[in-house]
Design an enzyme around this catalytic site. Sequence first.
Site, PDB file in Angstrom:
ATOM      1  N   GLU A  78       0.836  -1.205   0.000  1.00  0.00           N
ATOM      2  CA  GLU A  78       0.000   0.000   0.000  1.00  0.00           C
ATOM      3  C   GLU A  78       0.875   1.261   0.000  1.00  0.00           C
ATOM      4  O   GLU A  78       0.562   2.247  -0.659  1.00  0.00           O
ATOM      5  CB  GLU A  78      -0.944  -0.014   1.208  1.00  0.00           C
ATOM      6  CG  GLU A  78      -1.993  -1.124   1.077  1.00  0.00           C
ATOM      7  CD  GLU A  78      -2.918  -1.195   2.279  1.00  0.00           C
ATOM      8  OE1 GLU A  78      -2.407  -1.466   3.382  1.00  0.00           O
ATOM      9  OE2 GLU A  78      -4.117  -0.981   2.122  1.00  0.00           O
TER      10      GLU A  78
ATOM     11  N   GLU B 217      -3.887  -9.495   3.452  1.00  0.00           N
ATOM     12  CA  GLU B 217      -4.747  -9.189   4.606  1.00  0.00           C
ATOM     13  C   GLU B 217      -5.952 -10.110   4.708  1.00  0.00           C
ATOM     14  O   GLU B 217      -6.377 -10.475   5.813  1.00  0.00           O
ATOM     15  CB  GLU B 217      -5.228  -7.730   4.540  1.00  0.00           C
ATOM     16  CG  GLU B 217      -4.156  -6.696   4.840  1.00  0.00           C
ATOM     17  CD  GLU B 217      -3.353  -6.270   3.622  1.00  0.00           C
ATOM     18  OE1 GLU B 217      -3.349  -7.000   2.613  1.00  0.00           O
ATOM     19  OE2 GLU B 217      -2.721  -5.203   3.672  1.00  0.00           O
TER      20      GLU B 217
HETATM   21  C1  LIG Z   1      -7.117   1.573  11.470  1.00  0.00           C
HETATM   22  C2  LIG Z   1      -5.886   0.802  11.209  1.00  0.00           C
HETATM   23  C3  LIG Z   1      -5.344   0.814   9.794  1.00  0.00           C
HETATM   24  C4  LIG Z   1      -4.406  -0.306   9.567  1.00  0.00           C
HETATM   25  C5  LIG Z   1      -3.838  -0.312   8.195  1.00  0.00           C
HETATM   26  C6  LIG Z   1      -3.672  -1.702   7.692  1.00  0.00           C
HETATM   27  C7  LIG Z   1      -2.351  -1.911   7.031  1.00  0.00           C
HETATM   28  C8  LIG Z   1      -2.278  -3.177   6.226  1.00  0.00           C
HETATM   29  O1  LIG Z   1      -3.348  -3.237   5.295  1.00  0.00           O
HETATM   30  C9  LIG Z   1      -2.246  -4.390   7.110  1.00  0.00           C
HETATM   31  C10 LIG Z   1      -1.061  -5.288   6.907  1.00  0.00           C
HETATM   32  O2  LIG Z   1      -0.012  -4.968   6.420  1.00  0.00           O
HETATM   33  S1  LIG Z   1      -1.347  -6.888   7.482  1.00  0.00           S
HETATM   34  C11 LIG Z   1       0.184  -7.702   7.281  1.00  0.00           C
HETATM   35  C12 LIG Z   1       0.330  -8.197   5.914  1.00  0.00           C
HETATM   36  N1  LIG Z   1       1.495  -9.026   5.837  1.00  0.00           N
HETATM   37  C13 LIG Z   1       1.441 -10.380   5.940  1.00  0.00           C
HETATM   38  O3  LIG Z   1       0.386 -10.952   6.078  1.00  0.00           O
HETATM   39  C14 LIG Z   1       2.745 -11.096   5.851  1.00  0.00           C
HETATM   40  C15 LIG Z   1       2.752 -12.292   6.755  1.00  0.00           C
HETATM   41  N2  LIG Z   1       4.023 -12.975   6.749  1.00  0.00           N
HETATM   42  C16 LIG Z   1       4.351 -13.890   5.825  1.00  0.00           C
HETATM   43  O4  LIG Z   1       3.605 -14.160   4.876  1.00  0.00           O
HETATM   44  C17 LIG Z   1       5.642 -14.616   5.995  1.00  0.00           C
HETATM   45  O5  LIG Z   1       6.010 -14.527   7.349  1.00  0.00           O
HETATM   46  C18 LIG Z   1       6.794 -14.039   5.147  1.00  0.00           C
HETATM   47  C19 LIG Z   1       6.485 -14.347   3.683  1.00  0.00           C
HETATM   48  C20 LIG Z   1       6.943 -12.567   5.352  1.00  0.00           C
HETATM   49  C21 LIG Z   1       8.124 -14.722   5.549  1.00  0.00           C
HETATM   50  O6  LIG Z   1       7.962 -16.105   5.472  1.00  0.00           O
HETATM   51  P1  LIG Z   1       9.095 -17.080   6.064  1.00  0.00           P
HETATM   52  O7  LIG Z   1      10.397 -16.637   5.523  1.00  0.00           O
HETATM   53  O8  LIG Z   1       8.648 -18.479   5.802  1.00  0.00           O
HETATM   54  O9  LIG Z   1       9.156 -16.795   7.630  1.00  0.00           O
HETATM   55  P2  LIG Z   1       8.011 -16.998   8.712  1.00  0.00           P
HETATM   56  O10 LIG Z   1       8.352 -18.164   9.562  1.00  0.00           O
HETATM   57  O11 LIG Z   1       6.667 -16.982   8.092  1.00  0.00           O
HETATM   58  O12 LIG Z   1       8.146 -15.661   9.550  1.00  0.00           O
HETATM   59  C22 LIG Z   1       9.333 -15.385  10.309  1.00  0.00           C
HETATM   60  C23 LIG Z   1       8.938 -14.728  11.589  1.00  0.00           C
HETATM   61  O13 LIG Z   1       8.336 -13.461  11.308  1.00  0.00           O
HETATM   62  C24 LIG Z   1       7.059 -13.379  11.905  1.00  0.00           C
HETATM   63  N3  LIG Z   1       6.217 -12.572  10.991  1.00  0.00           N
HETATM   64  C25 LIG Z   1       6.169 -12.637   9.662  1.00  0.00           C
HETATM   65  N4  LIG Z   1       5.323 -11.706   9.179  1.00  0.00           N
HETATM   66  C26 LIG Z   1       4.860 -11.039  10.250  1.00  0.00           C
HETATM   67  C27 LIG Z   1       3.961  -9.962  10.405  1.00  0.00           C
HETATM   68  N5  LIG Z   1       3.391  -9.340   9.337  1.00  0.00           N
HETATM   69  N6  LIG Z   1       3.700  -9.535  11.646  1.00  0.00           N
HETATM   70  C28 LIG Z   1       4.262 -10.115  12.714  1.00  0.00           C
HETATM   71  N7  LIG Z   1       5.128 -11.139  12.627  1.00  0.00           N
HETATM   72  C29 LIG Z   1       5.405 -11.593  11.408  1.00  0.00           C
HETATM   73  C30 LIG Z   1       6.593 -14.815  11.996  1.00  0.00           C
HETATM   74  O14 LIG Z   1       5.589 -14.963  12.989  1.00  0.00           O
HETATM   75  C31 LIG Z   1       7.887 -15.522  12.377  1.00  0.00           C
HETATM   76  O15 LIG Z   1       8.104 -15.287  13.762  1.00  0.00           O
HETATM   77  P3  LIG Z   1       8.838 -16.366  14.668  1.00  0.00           P
HETATM   78  O16 LIG Z   1       8.744 -15.804  16.027  1.00  0.00           O
HETATM   79  O17 LIG Z   1      10.214 -16.485  14.130  1.00  0.00           O
HETATM   80  O18 LIG Z   1       8.039 -17.633  14.515  1.00  0.00           O
END
Ligand SMILES: CCCCCCC[C@H](O)CC(=O)SCCNC(=O)CCNC(=O)[C@H](O)C(C)(C)COP(=O)([O-])OP(=O)([O-])OC[C@H]1O[C@@H](n2cnc3c(N)ncnc32)[C@H](O)[C@@H]1OP(=O)([O-])[O-]
Length: 724
Positions: free
Chosen positions: A102, A122
């Site tokens: 974004e 998301e």
């Molecule tokens: C009013 C309010 C307004 C809000 C605005 C909204 C903004 C937006 O739209 C929302 C977002 O961005 S939503 C977000 C959108 N993004 C996503 O959905 C991305 C989600 N993440 C993924 O898809 C995968 O983790 C990766 C592809 C990044 C890496 O894959 P890989 O290489 O196989 O590695 P792995 O084993 O998977 O992860 C390693 C470690 O990192 C940790 N961690 C990772 N991402 C995290 C996160 N976002 N967070 C926290 N932690 C996260 C994971 O838990 C693990 O921790 P551990 O303690 O070591 O077990």
Amino acid sequence: VLNYASVHPPVHLLRYTVVQDISAVVRALEQGVKKADVDPAVKAVVICGTNGTFSAGADIRGFSSIQAGDRPSLASVIDLIERSEKPVVAAIEGMALGGALEVALGCHYRVAHAQAWVGLPEVTLGLLPGAGGTQRLPRLIGVPAALDLITTGKHVLAAEALKLGIIDEIMEENTIDAAIHLANKVSGQPLNSRRLSLKQVQSLPNMDAILSEALVKVKKQARGCLSPEMCVQAVKASVQLPFTEGIRKERELFNLLLSSGQAKALQYVFFAQRAAQKWTTSSGASWKTASAQPIRKVAVIGLGTMGRGIVTSLVKAKMSVVALEQDQKQLEVGARAVTSLLEREASKMPWIGQRPDACDPALLQFTLDFSVLQDADLVIEAVFEDMALKKEIFHKLSAICKPGSFLCTNTSALDIDEIASATSRPHQVIGTHFFSPAHVMKLVEIIHGRHTSPITIATAMGLAKTIGKIGVVVGNCFGFVGNRMMAPYAEQAVFLLEEGCKPKEVDQALEGFGFNLGPFRMLDLAGLDVGWRSRKGQGLTGPKLAPGTPARLRGRRRYSPLPDLLCENGRYGQKTGRGWYQYEKPGARIANPDPWLHNFLIRYRDAHHIKARFIDEEEILERCLYTLINEGFQILDDGIASDPEDIDVIYIYGYGWPKHRGGPMFYASTIGLPRILAKLQKYSEAHPDIPRMQPSAFLKKLVFLGNPPLKEWMSHAGHQSSKL
Ligand SMILES: CCCCCCC[C@H](O)CC(=O)SCCNC(=O)CCNC(=O)[C@H](O)C(C)(C)COP(=O)([O-])OP(=O)([O-])OC[C@H]1O[C@@H](n2cnc3c(N)ncnc32)[C@H](O)[C@@H]1OP(=O)([O-])[O-]
């Protein structure tokens, strides 16, 4: 977090790190952009990440603290970026996911490394892109492509993103230099045409149909899950409303999802899946101290349904595979089936065209000769569920395979220790329970026996990861975790039929809850003969059953002979065209209620003096789900699963438990353990002959302790697993 580094004046470089406290990044971005805006020496800005990664988006753990209605500061900063009078270029390395994409969409230009990938995941977290993504992406790439990305959450590689129009340039190397070069080039040029908020969504003659078809599709695919539907609504707003009103709608829908409970469940699943990789066993072995051995060559024994799926998964992951059968005819049939599965898989993956080596059949060797298995690093036996046959094979493998080979058995219930006892290397024997169809289903239960070494567990977990599966380490008992919990669930479903339900009523209740298939449609698909063979093996029916055993009792436990009677009538499910339902022909998939079964049930109830009664949906759900959950508590107390998260991951990825309900143990925590206990007590009083309905001692203990949160359950378990 962020450097405002004038390394290449007059372009200023804003760097931010991968996944972090969103408010710190937002603040730093805001300051950086504002500073660049007022600094006359700055002509353009490049935003990039550190250490080769743009960003994986917002910190998912942070969502629990966001209140519906919070000021969406990320969205404001993105607006600020877009409004900047100086060109802002995003330099995407690694990945740009969620909020990070974004941010990039707020930039005027996007340059990406060829290996980078982007996406808006998301929806998989029960949310929608909440910082303008649902309004900017359709303006950039059109509604059909934006709907596809936003409602599925899929990631796309830079080449595809370029084709879609998400990014402007791809670089093989030096992405940041290229972004700086571009920033310099466009400096001084008008920016309005690059501001997505000012663009119109490209109109299409069939827009209404596209949007309503998308809604029908997501409703069908994600039963009861709100986020895909809300994503469609948000994209619809981009078509029907001016940008600022669309943003307001996006925020309204985002807040609705944030407070729905489904987002909490889906985010729990995200972390549960990762927690399951950090396995421990009750003996103190753990992922921290055991390392996986490299596996280059795998042998698979048996090319039945499971073997074919396993071979396909291995070849897809580019592993070298030897597949063994016992006679030429079965080998040829199996080889043909594997080839056609691989062809079908290749056709499902359009990028295979760019990678002709993927699914390479040259990686695969078919053989009848056991001695070819000699140098395999790991062998997966996938023959029938027959203990004598499995032991014979393991005895042979133990003699033939090189000393370092790991020996895995694909079994859904049998005793790993007994199988291991047929070898001279029980420490290298392990269960790998794949789920059918094995080339599709994500789950592998990894079952360690009494002697299985930590290295063997780590190696099996490593193999699961290599082939794109989710391994979950469990202990050894009949049915392990998944099937052990499934037994009381399926048993209840059949008892409900005895008491007055129709198969369709039970299935509808559970499908309404969110399962893809209710228990009877699932049993028909899996084949009723599988359970029949197992019950005969256990002496519950068939020739081993003691003469004079009452039809509906085994010992003092209630038993339903209904599934056995169906099999005796040749009704094995879909494969015979008749089971709990009838099908147009053997192998057909559409289940229709069968008058024969209806009459059969009436006669059965008459013969056993059962008075049919009306059973409402609440009772169907509670009896099926709460007995399954009850067994889960017993499993935790026995130390067969080391965490409730493991059970939930098994149920979501192996048994079709609706993901937005977070798995059975998470679901139990949302219902509240006191309620589950009270209901089990009520039903077990009404059915004292069903021992699996008696509340587990662990459940009672947790209720006594005041219904602690799920994270604390294991500190109260009788059999605490070591967290070494
Ligand atoms: C009013 C309010 C307004 C809000 C605005 C909204 C903004 C937006 O739209 C929302 C977002 O961005 S939503 C977000 C959108 N993004 C996503 O959905 C991305 C989600 N993440 C993924 O898809 C995968 O983790 C990766 C592809 C990044 C890496 O894959 P890989 O290489 O196989 O590695 P792995 O084993 O998977 O992860 C390693 C470690 O990192 C940790 N961690 C990772 N991402 C995290 C996160 N976002 N967070 C926290 N932690 C996260 C994971 O838990 C693990 O921790 P551990 O303690 O070591 O077990």
